[in-house]
Design a protein around this motif. Structure first.
Motif, PDB file in Angstrom:
ATOM      1  N   ALA A 113       0.831  -1.201   0.000  1.00 34.30           N
ATOM      2  CA  ALA A 113       0.000   0.000   0.000  1.00 34.30           C
ATOM      3  C   ALA A 113       0.871   1.258   0.000  1.00 34.30           C
ATOM      4  O   ALA A 113       0.561   2.248  -0.674  1.00 34.30           O
ATOM      5  CB  ALA A 113      -0.934  -0.005   1.203  1.00 34.30           C
ATOM      6  N   PHE A 114       1.975   1.236   0.748  1.00 35.66           N
ATOM      7  CA  PHE A 114       2.915   2.362   0.769  1.00 35.66           C
ATOM      8  C   PHE A 114       3.497   2.620  -0.612  1.00 35.66           C
ATOM      9  O   PHE A 114       3.516   3.751  -1.092  1.00 35.66           O
ATOM     10  CB  PHE A 114       4.031   2.062   1.784  1.00 35.66           C
ATOM     11  CG  PHE A 114       5.237   2.934   1.658  1.00 35.66           C
ATOM     12  CD1 PHE A 114       5.216   4.244   2.097  1.00 35.66           C
ATOM     13  CD2 PHE A 114       6.412   2.447   1.089  1.00 35.66           C
ATOM     14  CE1 PHE A 114       6.334   5.052   1.985  1.00 35.66           C
ATOM     15  CE2 PHE A 114       7.532   3.238   0.974  1.00 35.66           C
ATOM     16  CZ  PHE A 114       7.494   4.554   1.424  1.00 35.66           C
ATOM     17  N   GLU A 115       3.955   1.562  -1.258  1.00 36.99           N
ATOM     18  CA  GLU A 115       4.548   1.711  -2.589  1.00 36.99           C
ATOM     19  C   GLU A 115       3.519   2.182  -3.610  1.00 36.99           C
ATOM     20  O   GLU A 115       3.822   3.033  -4.452  1.00 36.99           O
ATOM     21  CB  GLU A 115       5.194   0.401  -3.023  1.00 36.99           C
ATOM     22  CG  GLU A 115       6.439   0.074  -2.219  1.00 36.99           C
ATOM     23  CD  GLU A 115       6.975  -1.318  -2.465  1.00 36.99           C
ATOM     24  OE1 GLU A 115       6.322  -2.110  -3.187  1.00 36.99           O
ATOM     25  OE2 GLU A 115       8.063  -1.621  -1.929  1.00 36.99           O
ATOM     26  N   ASP A 116       2.298   1.679  -3.535  1.00 31.86           N
ATOM     27  CA  ASP A 116       1.242   2.121  -4.449  1.00 31.86           C
ATOM     28  C   ASP A 116       0.908   3.596  -4.234  1.00 31.86           C
ATOM     29  O   ASP A 116       0.733   4.351  -5.190  1.00 31.86           O
ATOM     30  CB  ASP A 116      -0.021   1.271  -4.263  1.00 31.86           C
ATOM     31  CG  ASP A 116       0.159  -0.158  -4.743  1.00 31.86           C
ATOM     32  OD1 ASP A 116       1.150  -0.429  -5.470  1.00 31.86           O
ATOM     33  OD2 ASP A 116      -0.684  -1.003  -4.374  1.00 31.86           O
ATOM     34  N   SER A 117       0.829   4.001  -2.979  1.00 31.53           N
ATOM     35  CA  SER A 117       0.526   5.394  -2.659  1.00 31.53           C
ATOM     36  C   SER A 117       1.640   6.326  -3.121  1.00 31.53           C
ATOM     37  O   SER A 117       1.375   7.404  -3.649  1.00 31.53           O
ATOM     38  CB  SER A 117       0.303   5.544  -1.159  1.00 31.53           C
ATOM     39  OG  SER A 117       0.020   6.866  -0.824  1.00 31.53           O
ATOM     40  N   CYS A 118       2.875   5.900  -2.938  1.00 30.79           N
ATOM     41  CA  CYS A 118       4.008   6.704  -3.406  1.00 30.79           C
ATOM     42  C   CYS A 118       3.982   6.827  -4.921  1.00 30.79           C
ATOM     43  O   CYS A 118       4.222   7.908  -5.471  1.00 30.79           O
ATOM     44  CB  CYS A 118       5.331   6.091  -2.950  1.00 30.79           C
ATOM     45  SG  CYS A 118       5.694   6.343  -1.221  1.00 30.79           S
ATOM     46  N   SER A 119       3.690   5.749  -5.592  1.00 30.65           N
ATOM     47  CA  SER A 119       3.619   5.765  -7.054  1.00 30.65           C
ATOM     48  C   SER A 119       2.507   6.703  -7.528  1.00 30.65           C
ATOM     49  O   SER A 119       2.705   7.486  -8.463  1.00 30.65           O
ATOM     50  CB  SER A 119       3.374   4.354  -7.572  1.00 30.65           C
ATOM     51  OG  SER A 119       3.245   4.363  -8.968  1.00 30.65           O
ATOM     52  N   ASP A 120       1.349   6.641  -6.872  1.00 29.58           N
ATOM     53  CA  ASP A 120       0.234   7.514  -7.238  1.00 29.58           C
ATOM     54  C   ASP A 120       0.550   8.985  -7.002  1.00 29.58           C
ATOM     55  O   ASP A 120       0.082   9.857  -7.734  1.00 29.58           O
ATOM     56  CB  ASP A 120      -1.017   7.139  -6.441  1.00 29.58           C
ATOM     57  CG  ASP A 120      -1.562   5.774  -6.804  1.00 29.58           C
ATOM     58  OD1 ASP A 120      -1.153   5.229  -7.858  1.00 29.58           O
ATOM     59  OD2 ASP A 120      -2.380   5.244  -6.023  1.00 29.58           O
ATOM     60  N   SER A 121       1.356   9.267  -5.969  1.00 32.57           N
ATOM     61  CA  SER A 121       1.704  10.649  -5.629  1.00 32.57           C
ATOM     62  C   SER A 121       2.998  11.115  -6.275  1.00 32.57           C
ATOM     63  O   SER A 121       3.466  12.216  -5.995  1.00 32.57           O
ATOM     64  CB  SER A 121       1.826  10.793  -4.113  1.00 32.57           C
ATOM     65  OG  SER A 121       0.627  10.446  -3.476  1.00 32.57           O
ATOM     66  N   TYR A 130       9.822   5.202   4.359  1.00 35.13           N
ATOM     67  CA  TYR A 130       9.007   4.081   4.823  1.00 35.13           C
ATOM     68  C   TYR A 130       9.182   3.900   6.338  1.00 35.13           C
ATOM     69  O   TYR A 130       8.201   3.675   7.045  1.00 35.13           O
ATOM     70  CB  TYR A 130       9.410   2.801   4.085  1.00 35.13           C
ATOM     71  CG  TYR A 130       8.671   1.578   4.540  1.00 35.13           C
ATOM     72  CD1 TYR A 130       7.346   1.380   4.185  1.00 35.13           C
ATOM     73  CD2 TYR A 130       9.295   0.615   5.334  1.00 35.13           C
ATOM     74  CE1 TYR A 130       6.649   0.260   4.615  1.00 35.13           C
ATOM     75  CE2 TYR A 130       8.596  -0.509   5.747  1.00 35.13           C
ATOM     76  CZ  TYR A 130       7.291  -0.689   5.393  1.00 35.13           C
ATOM     77  OH  TYR A 130       6.601  -1.786   5.810  1.00 35.13           O
TER      78      TYR A 130
END
Length: 134
Positions: A113-121, A130
């Motif tokens: 979820a952290f990596e997905d959120s970073c990618s989206d932002s 992290y």
């Protein structure tokens, strides 16, 4: 004494020395770490650690009480420390809990979820960032 009672009420059998270690951790942190306005070493911080320790005690049955309290101290405090204070904090906790090794928690779904959120932002998911979030 309040910490000891709270730990006993949460099911800790070795509450007296663990409560003393929590208080000593904050005493040493206030003496050795840099002075920052967002560092809190008072009763509010102690209660936060006690609540975290209680939650870990309820959800984790296979780890020793020393590991649970140490993990609580680290999880509650480490994210607010500046990077120069982290090695000092590690030394304090290492001295108070000698030989206690904390197994890494399973945070695979959180990491995803952290990596997905970073990618989206459009943010790089670096290890330091992290660590601050966790």
């Amino acid at each position: 004494m309040i910490g000891e009672i709270i730990l006993y009420s949460m099911g800790y059998e070795n509450a007296k020395p663990l409560a003393a270690k929590i208080v000593t951790t904050y005493k040493l942190c206030s003496e050795q770490l840099s002075s920052q306005s967002h560092y809190d070493y008072g009763m509010r911080a102690v209660i936060s650690v006690l609540r975290a320790a209680g939650n870990l005690k309820q959800t984790t049955v296979d780890l020793s009480e020393d590991i649970l309290v140490l993990r609580s101290i680290i999880d509650v405090n480490l994210p607010k420390f500046l990077s120069p204070d982290v090695p000092l904090f590690d030394g304090i906790t290492g001295d108070l809990f000698p030989g206690v090794e904390i197994p890494p928690p399973d945070r695979a779904s959180f990491r995803k979820a952290f990596e997905d959120s970073c990618s989206d932002s459009n943010i790089q998911p670096v290890k330091y960032f992290y660590g601050k979030i966790v």
